[in-house]
Design an enzyme around this catalytic site. Structure first.
Site, PDB file in Angstrom:
ATOM      1  N   GLY A  10       3.459  -3.829   2.572  1.00 31.47           N
ATOM      2  CA  GLY A  10       3.159  -3.977   1.133  1.00 31.47           C
ATOM      3  C   GLY A  10       4.438  -4.280   0.378  1.00 31.47           C
ATOM      4  N   GLN A  14       4.982  -4.185  -6.572  1.00 35.44           N
ATOM      5  CA  GLN A  14       5.918  -3.706  -7.591  1.00 35.44           C
ATOM      6  C   GLN A  14       7.008  -2.822  -6.980  1.00 35.44           C
ATOM      7  OE1 GLN A  14       4.425  -0.912 -10.478  1.00 35.44           O
ATOM      8  NE2 GLN A  14       6.125  -1.261 -11.884  1.00 35.44           N
ATOM      9  N   ASP A  36       3.493  -8.051   4.397  1.00 37.26           N
ATOM     10  CA  ASP A  36       2.494  -8.004   3.330  1.00 37.26           C
ATOM     11  C   ASP A  36       1.354  -8.940   3.726  1.00 37.26           C
ATOM     12  OD1 ASP A  36       2.888  -7.041   0.106  1.00 37.26           O
ATOM     13  OD2 ASP A  36       1.265  -8.465   0.501  1.00 37.26           O
ATOM     14  N   ILE A  37       0.193  -8.726   3.094  1.00 38.72           N
ATOM     15  CA  ILE A  37      -0.934  -9.646   3.331  1.00 38.72           C
ATOM     16  C   ILE A  37      -0.657 -10.983   2.634  1.00 38.72           C
ATOM     17  CG2 ILE A  37      -2.324  -8.951   1.323  1.00 38.72           C
ATOM     18  CD1 ILE A  37      -4.779  -8.987   3.221  1.00 38.72           C
ATOM     19  N   TYR A 142      -9.544   5.306  -6.016  1.00 34.64           N
ATOM     20  CA  TYR A 142      -8.112   5.275  -5.692  1.00 34.64           C
ATOM     21  C   TYR A 142      -7.580   6.708  -5.526  1.00 34.64           C
ATOM     22  CZ  TYR A 142      -3.091   4.667  -6.716  1.00 34.64           C
ATOM     23  OH  TYR A 142      -1.716   4.701  -6.692  1.00 34.64           O
ATOM     24  N   LYS A 146      -6.081   8.743  -2.237  1.00 29.00           N
ATOM     25  CA  LYS A 146      -4.747   9.362  -2.219  1.00 29.00           C
ATOM     26  C   LYS A 146      -4.854  10.835  -1.826  1.00 29.00           C
ATOM     27  CE  LYS A 146      -2.172   5.835  -3.241  1.00 29.00           C
ATOM     28  NZ  LYS A 146      -1.288   5.242  -2.235  1.00 29.00           N
TER      29      LYS A 146
HETATM   30  P1  NAD Z   1       1.225  -3.358  -5.820  1.00 31.94           P
HETATM   31  O1  NAD Z   1      -0.224  -3.610  -6.037  1.00 31.94           O
HETATM   32  O2  NAD Z   1       2.199  -3.953  -6.744  1.00 31.94           O
HETATM   33  O3  NAD Z   1       1.620  -3.788  -4.329  1.00 31.94           O
HETATM   34  C1  NAD Z   1       0.812  -3.513  -3.233  1.00 31.94           C
HETATM   35  C2  NAD Z   1       1.132  -4.545  -2.170  1.00 31.94           C
HETATM   36  O4  NAD Z   1       0.248  -4.301  -1.062  1.00 31.94           O
HETATM   37  C3  NAD Z   1       0.887  -5.979  -2.631  1.00 31.94           C
HETATM   38  O5  NAD Z   1       2.018  -6.780  -2.383  1.00 31.94           O
HETATM   39  C4  NAD Z   1      -0.320  -6.440  -1.824  1.00 31.94           C
HETATM   40  O6  NAD Z   1      -0.276  -7.823  -1.491  1.00 31.94           O
HETATM   41  C5  NAD Z   1      -0.204  -5.560  -0.590  1.00 31.94           C
HETATM   42  N1  NAD Z   1      -1.494  -5.393   0.081  1.00 31.94           N
HETATM   43  C6  NAD Z   1      -2.710  -5.197  -0.492  1.00 31.94           C
HETATM   44  N2  NAD Z   1      -3.662  -5.140   0.460  1.00 31.94           N
HETATM   45  C7  NAD Z   1      -3.037  -5.294   1.658  1.00 31.94           C
HETATM   46  C8  NAD Z   1      -3.473  -5.326   2.991  1.00 31.94           C
HETATM   47  N3  NAD Z   1      -4.781  -5.231   3.300  1.00 31.94           N
HETATM   48  N4  NAD Z   1      -2.556  -5.490   3.972  1.00 31.94           N
HETATM   49  C9  NAD Z   1      -1.231  -5.621   3.669  1.00 31.94           C
HETATM   50  N5  NAD Z   1      -0.755  -5.619   2.406  1.00 31.94           N
HETATM   51  C10 NAD Z   1      -1.653  -5.458   1.412  1.00 31.94           C
HETATM   52  O7  NAD Z   1       1.410  -1.773  -5.744  1.00 31.94           O
HETATM   53  P2  NAD Z   1       2.743  -0.926  -5.996  1.00 31.94           P
HETATM   54  O8  NAD Z   1       2.775  -0.584  -7.417  1.00 31.94           O
HETATM   55  O9  NAD Z   1       3.883  -1.593  -5.369  1.00 31.94           O
HETATM   56  O10 NAD Z   1       2.345   0.395  -5.201  1.00 31.94           O
HETATM   57  C11 NAD Z   1       2.749   0.615  -3.871  1.00 31.94           C
HETATM   58  C12 NAD Z   1       2.213   1.963  -3.428  1.00 31.94           C
HETATM   59  O11 NAD Z   1       2.673   2.978  -4.317  1.00 31.94           O
HETATM   60  C13 NAD Z   1       0.686   2.058  -3.433  1.00 31.94           C
HETATM   61  O12 NAD Z   1       0.284   2.842  -2.345  1.00 31.94           O
HETATM   62  C14 NAD Z   1       0.388   2.774  -4.724  1.00 31.94           C
HETATM   63  O13 NAD Z   1      -0.798   3.504  -4.634  1.00 31.94           O
HETATM   64  C15 NAD Z   1       1.576   3.694  -4.857  1.00 31.94           C
HETATM   65  N6  NAD Z   1       1.805   4.096  -6.240  1.00 31.94           N
HETATM   66  C16 NAD Z   1       2.239   3.181  -7.168  1.00 31.94           C
HETATM   67  C17 NAD Z   1       2.442   3.584  -8.485  1.00 31.94           C
HETATM   68  C18 NAD Z   1       2.922   2.619  -9.530  1.00 31.94           C
HETATM   69  O14 NAD Z   1       2.972   2.978 -10.719  1.00 31.94           O
HETATM   70  N7  NAD Z   1       3.313   1.400  -9.174  1.00 31.94           N
HETATM   71  C19 NAD Z   1       2.209   4.914  -8.853  1.00 31.94           C
HETATM   72  C20 NAD Z   1       1.730   5.797  -7.885  1.00 31.94           C
HETATM   73  C21 NAD Z   1       1.567   5.384  -6.578  1.00 31.94           C
HETATM   74  N1  SER Z   2       0.363   3.595 -11.433  1.00 30.82           N
HETATM   75  C1  SER Z   2      -0.781   3.849 -10.627  1.00 30.82           C
HETATM   76  C2  SER Z   2      -2.015   3.296 -11.271  1.00 30.82           C
HETATM   77  O1  SER Z   2      -2.035   3.189 -12.471  1.00 30.82           O
HETATM   78  C3  SER Z   2      -0.954   5.319 -10.423  1.00 30.82           C
HETATM   79  O2  SER Z   2      -0.940   5.587  -9.091  1.00 30.82           O
HETATM   80  O3  SER Z   2      -2.943   3.009 -10.580  1.00 30.82           O
END
Ligand code: NAD
Ligand code: SER
Length: 327
Positions: A10, A14, A36-37, A142, A146
């Protein structure tokens, strides 16, 4: 001494974009494999493997091919996107994690990082200074994935000795890449609109308080947790970590100190219900005690840094964005 070989799953999202860069700086380009996908957004630095996390056999092949010793598993569907397709969210978030844990167990991976979220809270969870071991009543698919993910992580540690580590991230704010389908994304989008001199329509009510964190703190927390001696860790599911709590109205007031003309309107949609189910601040004393968690950015410091970086990107033009965003 054995060398760490890291797989980030992934990596184009972000967090993955910024975390992969930080890991390359620590471990060296040759020791970090991104996957990544979706194809890489920027020109590939080091190794990249296209991977759908639901393809367990391909994951296994990548882990063996690169002799991976640590996995950061970030791939998931987030809260808002998740409510549009709950079944797919269950599939990607649960079966994806299960594939990672199984390969890690079979290949005797040293450490796995799995991000949890404030979305594990909801219902009767207390809203302010929410305890580490309080009620979890997630209201979104979601959040359910988690919570179950946290149980799976702990199960693999207790049953197989797999060293899984996890953080309940608050909403994360960053300038390097756009977020992908979360409820806290308003707090990133608002900066992009402000710096581009465009009006912003906020999908949350102006007095909706959520816990938030600036990306440099989140990346440092992740790396510090992964570097902590295992004997210091009192849990192998999501650690609460807290940095700041604010509402859209408070964020706007801070942005107005730099960009006083910026206009925001409020048009709450289904994401308001998701935000309303979450907590506002978390008791993170376990993270502070176990591995020394300490935030560095508050609302004022985060806004100053975000606006300054986005203005530099705007000034340098789109072509400079990818190359210079980490400098
Ligand atoms: P994002 O959506 O920006 O990135 C997720 C990435 O996963 C993307 O690049 C997407 O292409 C890839 N992806 C989706 N499906 C896939 C699959 N089947 N196989 C391979 N790759 C795949 O999310 P993020 O904000 O970078 O979050 C990353 C992790 O952190 C997640 O698990 C999210 O739940 C967790 N998280 C994020 C936040 C936040 O505020 N950004 C907060 C809490 C938890
Ligand atoms: N930032 C994330 C969302 O809004 C929380 O895990 O989904």
């Amino acid at each position: 001494m054995p060398v760490d070989k890291i797989l980030v799953i992934g990596s184009e999202g972000q967090i993955g974009t910024v975390l992969s860069h930080a890991l390359r700086q620590i471990h060296g380009i040759a020791h970090v494999v991104t996957s990544d996908i979706n194809p890489p957004r920027n020109s590939v630095i080091g190794y990249f493997e296209k991977l759908n996390i639901l393809d367990g056999a391909k994951l296994h092949e990548i882990v063996k091919k690169h002799k991976i010793t640590q996995i950061y598993h970030l791939a998931a569907l987030l809260s808002a996107k998740g409510e549009q397709n709950p079944r797919q969210t269950w599939d990607v978030n649960m079966n994806g994690l299960f594939n990672v844990l199984e390969v890690a167990r079979q290949e005797k991976i040293d450490k796995v990082f799995f991000p949890s979220s404030i979305a594990v809270f909801g219902g009767l969870s207390s809203k302010i200074n929410t305890p580490q071991h309080g009620i979890l009543q997630p209201q979104t698919m979601y959040g359910i994935t988690k919570e179950v993910g946290e149980h799976l992580a702990e199960y693999y540690f207790n049953k197989f000795g797999l060293d899984v580590r996890s953080i309940r991230y608050p909403g994360l704010i960053s300038y390097q890449s756009l977020p992908g389908g979360g409820t806290t994304d308003y707090a990133v989008d608002i900066f992009h609109k402000a710096v581009k001199n465009e009006d912003f329509s906020c999908f949350l009510k102006k007095d909706t308080y959520l816990p938030m964190m600036y990306m440099p703190d989140a990346i440092r927390a992740t790396i510090e947790l992964m570097q902590a001696p295992v004997e210091n860790l009192s849990m192998h599911y999501g650690y609460n970590i807290h940095a700041m709590r604010f509402s859209p109205e408070q964020l706007l007031a801070e942005i107005h100190k730099y960009l006083p003309e910026f206009q925001v309107s409020y048009q709450p949609d289904y994401r308001q219900d998701i935000a309303a189910s979450w907590v506002e601040s978390m008791d993170d004393s376990a993270a502070r005690t176990d591995w020394g968690w300490q935030e560095r950015f508050d609302l004022a410091a985060m806004c100053k840094d975000m606006i300054s970086n986005l203005q530099k990107i705007k000034h340098n033009g789109a072509s400079e964005y990818d190359e210079k965003m980490f400098l």
